[in-house]
Design a protein around this motif. Structure first.
Motif, PDB file in Angstrom:
ATOM      1  N   ARG A  21     -32.035 -21.212 -12.413  1.00  0.00           N
ATOM      2  CA  ARG A  21     -31.326 -19.988 -12.578  1.00  0.00           C
ATOM      3  C   ARG A  21     -31.226 -19.323 -11.494  1.00  0.00           C
ATOM      4  O   ARG A  21     -32.223 -18.972 -10.795  1.00  0.00           O
ATOM      5  N   CYS A  22     -30.202 -18.971 -11.211  1.00  0.00           N
ATOM      6  CA  CYS A  22     -29.758 -17.857  -9.968  1.00  0.00           C
ATOM      7  C   CYS A  22     -29.888 -16.615 -10.523  1.00  0.00           C
ATOM      8  O   CYS A  22     -29.484 -16.235 -11.626  1.00  0.00           O
ATOM      9  N   SER A  23     -31.046 -15.986  -9.691  1.00  0.00           N
ATOM     10  CA  SER A  23     -31.382 -14.661  -9.951  1.00  0.00           C
ATOM     11  C   SER A  23     -30.434 -13.403  -9.743  1.00  0.00           C
ATOM     12  O   SER A  23     -30.346 -12.432 -10.442  1.00  0.00           O
ATOM     13  N   THR A  24     -29.381 -13.743  -9.265  1.00  0.00           N
ATOM     14  CA  THR A  24     -28.362 -13.089  -8.987  1.00  0.00           C
ATOM     15  C   THR A  24     -27.153 -12.785  -9.857  1.00  0.00           C
ATOM     16  O   THR A  24     -26.807 -11.685 -10.686  1.00  0.00           O
ATOM     17  N   CYS A  25     -26.579 -14.073 -10.260  1.00  0.00           N
ATOM     18  CA  CYS A  25     -25.396 -14.274 -11.253  1.00  0.00           C
ATOM     19  C   CYS A  25     -25.939 -14.785 -12.514  1.00  0.00           C
ATOM     20  O   CYS A  25     -25.195 -14.823 -13.412  1.00  0.00           O
ATOM     21  N   GLN A  26     -27.151 -15.076 -12.755  1.00  0.00           N
ATOM     22  CA  GLN A  26     -27.859 -15.493 -13.872  1.00  0.00           C
ATOM     23  C   GLN A  26     -27.340 -16.999 -14.434  1.00  0.00           C
ATOM     24  O   GLN A  26     -27.474 -17.486 -15.631  1.00  0.00           O
ATOM     25  N   GLN A  86     -29.050 -22.702  -2.822  1.00  0.00           N
ATOM     26  CA  GLN A  86     -28.311 -21.674  -2.830  1.00  0.00           C
ATOM     27  C   GLN A  86     -27.084 -21.599  -4.002  1.00  0.00           C
ATOM     28  O   GLN A  86     -26.465 -22.691  -4.126  1.00  0.00           O
ATOM     29  N   CYS A  87     -27.121 -20.679  -4.484  1.00  0.00           N
ATOM     30  CA  CYS A  87     -26.062 -20.818  -5.860  1.00  0.00           C
ATOM     31  C   CYS A  87     -24.594 -21.051  -5.242  1.00  0.00           C
ATOM     32  O   CYS A  87     -24.076 -19.989  -4.534  1.00  0.00           O
ATOM     33  N   PRO A  88     -23.861 -22.080  -5.459  1.00  0.00           N
ATOM     34  CA  PRO A  88     -22.580 -22.397  -5.092  1.00  0.00           C
ATOM     35  C   PRO A  88     -21.589 -21.298  -5.691  1.00  0.00           C
ATOM     36  O   PRO A  88     -20.362 -21.073  -5.114  1.00  0.00           O
ATOM     37  N   ALA A  89     -21.839 -20.713  -6.678  1.00  0.00           N
ATOM     38  CA  ALA A  89     -20.881 -19.614  -7.203  1.00  0.00           C
ATOM     39  C   ALA A  89     -20.924 -18.158  -6.687  1.00  0.00           C
ATOM     40  O   ALA A  89     -19.859 -17.515  -6.248  1.00  0.00           O
ATOM     41  N   CYS A  90     -22.151 -17.871  -6.385  1.00  0.00           N
ATOM     42  CA  CYS A  90     -22.313 -16.285  -5.877  1.00  0.00           C
ATOM     43  C   CYS A  90     -22.927 -16.438  -4.502  1.00  0.00           C
ATOM     44  O   CYS A  90     -22.910 -15.409  -3.996  1.00  0.00           O
ATOM     45  N   GLY A  91     -23.469 -17.322  -4.101  1.00  0.00           N
ATOM     46  CA  GLY A  91     -24.276 -17.479  -2.656  1.00  0.00           C
ATOM     47  C   GLY A  91     -25.492 -16.789  -2.941  1.00  0.00           C
ATOM     48  O   GLY A  91     -26.359 -16.644  -1.663  1.00  0.00           O
TER      49      GLY A  91
HETATM   50 ZN   LIG Z   1     -25.402 -17.142  -8.575  1.00  0.00          ZN
END
Ligand SMILES: [Zn+2]
Ligand SMILES: C[S@@+](CC[C@H](N)C(=O)[O-])C[C@H]1O[C@@H](n2cnc3c(N)ncnc32)[C@H](O)[C@@H]1O
Length: 301
Positions: A278-283, A256-261
């Motif tokens: 690559r996080c598909s929510t915050c890139q 899980q992306c630690p920056a945006c969840g």
């Molecule tokens: Zn993210």
């Protein structure tokens, strides 16, 4: 991530070599090994070793199919990778305990050995640890006990100003805390854990005793003394086995992306054969470097 509590930085530290290998701590190491044997379940699916350091304990987690070694220090993880190798059984993750890069409910076991004492906000960390655990997951925790016999004696003889009886943590060096067992139990309960068993450890951590008596004998005596751990805790180190209680989310994914969840992270190839997630929510792009997933700092591409 600026609002997170400060972290005790082990980057570049020679902790394993200086503290364990050259520090005359065979007694403490053997006591911890026997306590882990006592407390860990015989088998498990996926264990999260928090504050894994140089992997001193990892090979003791024999019952688990897979182990994720997590540490804030990349160089500590590099040492553990050197020690344990690149077996598929091990995954190396650089991240902060206060913001774990995993989806809710993922692990059926976790350990936190000699690491709680570096956390300025232990209650906050325990809530985050509970988040990534499945229902009924096992949590084996070690902490440094301020209410130990030596501290009590020093306080009574007025050779120490702070009281071992107060519930507040004592910060004896920057980002090094001793905790009161009652406070730790309260934080565990608040975070959603039920304590099943406590074992007191390292009762004979006294220089002359360690020099004068055979280590095997002291370790055997320590085992005996530790059996009263549920009744009183007066040793410098305490282990607890706790169970995650209450509902957990069914894990959906892994990282899980630690920056945006965001929990949709896709593996991407980078130049020079490197790769990342690559996080598909915050890139944001989190690199995989030298076999270590790095969630400390996203890279610009
Ligand atoms: Zn993210
Ligand atoms: C004293 S060492 C213990 C290492 C290992 N558990 C052992 O017993 O040998 C503490 C470890 O905790 C890690 N650590 C401290 N604060 C952390 C945090 N906020 N997130 C992740 N790791 C942390 C340090 O980098 C260090 O490797």
């Amino acid at each position: 991530m600026n609002s997170l509590p400060p972290v005790c930085d082990y980057e570049g530290s020679r902790y394993q070599e200086e503290f364990w290998e050259r520090g005359q701590r065979a007694y403490e190491d053997a006591c911890e090994a026997q306590t882990l044997r006592r407390l860990l379940p015989r088998s498990g699916r996926l264990l999260l070793e928090l504050g894994a350091g140089a992997g001193r304990n990892t090979s003791r987690y024999t019952g688990y199919d897979r182990i994720v070694l997590l540490d804030y220090s990349r160089t500590q993880l590099a040492q553990s990778r050197e020690r344990l190798g690149d077996e598929p059984r091990y995954t190396y993750v650089a991240a902060n305990i206060y913001r774990l890069p995993f989806v809710d409910g993922l692990f059926d076991g976790t350990t936190l050995i000699r690491t709680l004492h570096h956390l300025a906000q232990p209650a906050e960390a325990l809530i985050e640890i509970r988040r990534v655990l499945a229902e009924r997951a096992t949590f084996v925790l070690e902490y440094a006990n301020k209410h130990n016999l030596k501290a009590i004696a020093r306080y009574v003889l007025r050779r120490q100003t702070w009281s071992p009886n107060s519930l507040a943590p004592i910060e004896f060096a920057p980002l090094n805390f001793d905790f009161h067992p009652q406070a730790v139990r309260a934080w565990l309960t608040q975070a959603g854990f039920r304590i099943e068993r406590q074992v007191t450890v390292s009762h004979f951590r006294v220089g002359w005793m360690k020099r004068a008596l055979p280590t095997r004998m002291l370790v055997a005596l320590d085992r005996l003394a530790g059996t009263t751990g549920d009744l009183w805790q007066l040793s410098p180190s305490v282990f607890a086995r706790a169970r995650a209680v209450g509902a957990s989310a069914t894990a959906n994914g892994y990282f899980q992306c630690p920056a945006c969840g965001g929990s949709s992270l896709e593996e991407v190839a980078l130049v020079h054969g490197a790769s990342g997630l690559r996080c598909s929510t915050c890139q944001r792009l989190w690199p995989l470097r030298n076999g270590i997933y790095d969630f400390k700092e996203a890279i610009e591409v």
